[in-house]
Write a protein that holds these residues in place. Structure first.
Motif, PDB file in Angstrom:
ATOM      1  N   LYS A   8       0.834  -1.207   0.000  1.00 12.48           N
ATOM      2  CA  LYS A   8       0.000   0.000   0.000  1.00 12.48           C
ATOM      3  C   LYS A   8       0.865   1.252   0.000  1.00 12.48           C
ATOM      4  O   LYS A   8       0.576   2.226  -0.704  1.00 12.48           O
ATOM      5  N   LEU A   9       1.952   1.253   0.781  1.00 13.33           N
ATOM      6  CA  LEU A   9       2.871   2.390   0.795  1.00 13.33           C
ATOM      7  C   LEU A   9       3.502   2.582  -0.580  1.00 13.33           C
ATOM      8  O   LEU A   9       3.596   3.705  -1.080  1.00 13.33           O
ATOM      9  N   LEU A  14       3.982   5.694  -5.608  1.00 15.12           N
ATOM     10  CA  LEU A  14       3.855   5.758  -7.070  1.00 15.12           C
ATOM     11  C   LEU A  14       2.755   6.732  -7.487  1.00 15.12           C
ATOM     12  O   LEU A  14       2.950   7.533  -8.411  1.00 15.12           O
ATOM     13  N   ALA A  15       1.616   6.682  -6.822  1.00 11.91           N
ATOM     14  CA  ALA A  15       0.505   7.564  -7.172  1.00 11.91           C
ATOM     15  C   ALA A  15       0.880   9.036  -6.962  1.00 11.91           C
ATOM     16  O   ALA A  15       0.580   9.886  -7.820  1.00 11.91           O
ATOM     17  N   GLU A  16       1.530   9.325  -5.849  1.00 16.18           N
ATOM     18  CA  GLU A  16       1.906  10.714  -5.564  1.00 16.18           C
ATOM     19  C   GLU A  16       3.001  11.204  -6.513  1.00 16.18           C
ATOM     20  O   GLU A  16       2.994  12.365  -6.925  1.00 16.18           O
ATOM     21  N   ALA A  17       3.938  10.319  -6.868  1.00 12.53           N
ATOM     22  CA  ALA A  17       4.959  10.691  -7.855  1.00 12.53           C
ATOM     23  C   ALA A  17       4.304  10.933  -9.212  1.00 12.53           C
ATOM     24  O   ALA A  17       4.634  11.898  -9.914  1.00 12.53           O
ATOM     25  N   ARG A  18       3.384  10.084  -9.572  1.00 10.20           N
ATOM     26  CA  ARG A  18       2.665  10.200 -10.846  1.00 10.20           C
ATOM     27  C   ARG A  18       1.909  11.526 -10.914  1.00 10.20           C
ATOM     28  O   ARG A  18       1.942  12.220 -11.943  1.00 10.20           O
ATOM     29  N   GLU A  19       1.222  11.898  -9.818  1.00 12.20           N
ATOM     30  CA  GLU A  19       0.478  13.162  -9.759  1.00 12.20           C
ATOM     31  C   GLU A  19       1.380  14.357 -10.010  1.00 12.20           C
ATOM     32  O   GLU A  19       0.942  15.366 -10.562  1.00 12.20           O
ATOM     33  N   ARG A  20       2.636  14.252  -9.588  1.00  9.25           N
ATOM     34  CA  ARG A  20       3.591  15.350  -9.730  1.00  9.25           C
ATOM     35  C   ARG A  20       4.484  15.179 -10.960  1.00  9.25           C
ATOM     36  O   ARG A  20       5.423  15.943 -11.145  1.00  9.25           O
ATOM     37  N   GLU A  41       6.138  -4.313  -7.930  1.00  8.18           N
ATOM     38  CA  GLU A  41       4.997  -5.185  -7.643  1.00  8.18           C
ATOM     39  C   GLU A  41       3.686  -4.505  -8.025  1.00  8.18           C
ATOM     40  O   GLU A  41       2.664  -5.173  -8.197  1.00  8.18           O
ATOM     41  N   ILE A  42       3.714  -3.190  -8.137  1.00 12.33           N
ATOM     42  CA  ILE A  42       2.511  -2.420  -8.434  1.00 12.33           C
ATOM     43  C   ILE A  42       2.388  -2.244  -9.948  1.00 12.33           C
ATOM     44  O   ILE A  42       3.298  -1.710 -10.588  1.00 12.33           O
ATOM     45  N   PRO A  43       1.281  -2.690 -10.533  1.00  8.44           N
ATOM     46  CA  PRO A  43       1.091  -2.515 -11.983  1.00  8.44           C
ATOM     47  C   PRO A  43       1.181  -1.042 -12.376  1.00  8.44           C
ATOM     48  O   PRO A  43       0.679  -0.162 -11.667  1.00  8.44           O
ATOM     49  N   GLY A  44       1.832  -0.773 -13.482  1.00  4.36           N
ATOM     50  CA  GLY A  44       1.973   0.588 -13.976  1.00  4.36           C
ATOM     51  C   GLY A  44       3.135   1.353 -13.391  1.00  4.36           C
ATOM     52  O   GLY A  44       3.303   2.541 -13.674  1.00  4.36           O
ATOM     53  N   SER A  45       3.961   0.694 -12.601  1.00  5.03           N
ATOM     54  CA  SER A  45       5.076   1.385 -11.945  1.00  5.03           C
ATOM     55  C   SER A  45       6.108   1.918 -12.931  1.00  5.03           C
ATOM     56  O   SER A  45       6.870   2.825 -12.598  1.00  5.03           O
ATOM     57  N   SER A  46       6.121   1.387 -14.135  1.00  2.00           N
ATOM     58  CA  SER A  46       7.146   1.798 -15.108  1.00  2.00           C
ATOM     59  C   SER A  46       6.998   3.249 -15.552  1.00  2.00           C
ATOM     60  O   SER A  46       7.944   3.812 -16.095  1.00  2.00           O
ATOM     61  N   ASP A  47       5.846   3.871 -15.311  1.00  2.22           N
ATOM     62  CA  ASP A  47       5.726   5.285 -15.666  1.00  2.22           C
ATOM     63  C   ASP A  47       6.337   6.207 -14.608  1.00  2.22           C
ATOM     64  O   ASP A  47       6.433   7.408 -14.819  1.00  2.22           O
ATOM     65  N   VAL A  48       6.783   5.627 -13.478  1.00  4.57           N
ATOM     66  CA  VAL A  48       7.426   6.399 -12.409  1.00  4.57           C
ATOM     67  C   VAL A  48       8.855   5.913 -12.170  1.00  4.57           C
ATOM     68  O   VAL A  48       9.789   6.709 -12.143  1.00  4.57           O
ATOM     69  N   LEU A 158      11.368   9.041   0.740  1.00  9.16           N
ATOM     70  CA  LEU A 158      11.192   9.474  -0.652  1.00  9.16           C
ATOM     71  C   LEU A 158       9.878  10.248  -0.795  1.00  9.16           C
ATOM     72  O   LEU A 158       9.843  11.342  -1.370  1.00  9.16           O
ATOM     73  N   ARG A 159       8.832   9.695  -0.257  1.00  7.91           N
ATOM     74  CA  ARG A 159       7.501  10.329  -0.354  1.00  7.91           C
ATOM     75  C   ARG A 159       7.508  11.709   0.289  1.00  7.91           C
ATOM     76  O   ARG A 159       6.900  12.641  -0.228  1.00  7.91           O
ATOM     77  N   GLN A 160       8.185  11.870   1.406  1.00  4.50           N
ATOM     78  CA  GLN A 160       8.242  13.161   2.094  1.00  4.50           C
ATOM     79  C   GLN A 160       8.903  14.245   1.228  1.00  4.50           C
ATOM     80  O   GLN A 160       8.634  15.413   1.411  1.00  4.50           O
ATOM     81  N   GLN A 161       9.735  13.826   0.296  1.00  2.00           N
ATOM     82  CA  GLN A 161      10.465  14.794  -0.537  1.00  2.00           C
ATOM     83  C   GLN A 161       9.717  15.163  -1.817  1.00  2.00           C
ATOM     84  O   GLN A 161      10.234  15.916  -2.639  1.00  2.00           O
ATOM     85  N   PHE A 162       8.501  14.668  -1.985  1.00  2.00           N
ATOM     86  CA  PHE A 162       7.726  14.991  -3.178  1.00  2.00           C
ATOM     87  C   PHE A 162       7.163  16.401  -3.144  1.00  2.00           C
ATOM     88  O   PHE A 162       6.865  16.960  -4.167  1.00  2.00           O
ATOM     89  N   ASN A 163       6.967  16.957  -1.960  1.00  2.00           N
ATOM     90  CA  ASN A 163       6.375  18.296  -1.861  1.00  2.00           C
ATOM     91  C   ASN A 163       7.388  19.377  -2.073  1.00  2.00           C
ATOM     92  O   ASN A 163       8.545  19.249  -1.940  1.00  2.00           O
TER      93      ASN A 163
END
Length: 163
Positions: A8-9, A14-20, A41-48, A158-163
């Protein structure tokens, strides 16, 4: 292999990176590619996720990521300086916006008083920003547990550094 919480994390990262519209790379040592592994493991991860390196040896860190020999000699492979150099090397070698690095001692051997088993250094490099470092001391847990906690810590940082 990966817990539902860790998956889930990874999905959230991936979703938050994709949004940005962020592309990321990984540079791993003690996790042996598990950060990239959980992301893929997450489908579609190759776009991030653009690419990753597993640089377990000092030679690989130097050759593949450009970690300076002096950094490894003076500070060692498990150090803030090496984590920062690994993140910088991944960012400079890949067409990405951010990179995450992990280097540590997963045990059960290899620890010292100064650098005990469970010591792990993380760094995130983002284009146009200062490199961010974090140190964790997970303690003398089983190897698998240290590695899984390191993956979680890496994704969180990593996620914390997206903003």
């Amino acid at each position: 292999m990966f817990s539902p919480e860790l998956l889930k994390l990874a999905e959230t990262v991936l979703a938050e990176a994709r949004e940005r519209a962020l592309k990321i790379a990984t540079a791993e040592s003690c996790t042996g590619g598990l950060v990239a592994g959980v992301l893929t493991e997450i489908p579609g991860s190759s776009d991030v996720l653009e690419q990753g390196w597993v640089t377990y040896s000092d030679d690989a860190k130097r050759r593949e990521l450009g970690v300076p020999e002096d950094t490894l000699r003076i500070f060692g492979a498990v150090s803030e300086a090496t984590a920062r150099a690994m993140a910088h090397g991944a960012l400079s070698r890949a067409q990405v916006d951010a990179s995450i690095s992990v280097t540590g001692i997963a045990g059960p051997g290899g620890g010292t008083v100064e650098k005990p088993v469970g010591l792990v250094h993380f760094a995130v490099a983002r284009r146009g920003r200062e490199i961010v470092h974090e140190e964790h001391r997970f303690g003398s847990l089983p190897r698998y547990e240290i590695r899984m906690r390191s993956v979680e810590a890496a994704l969180t940082l990593l996620r914390q550094q997206f903003n």
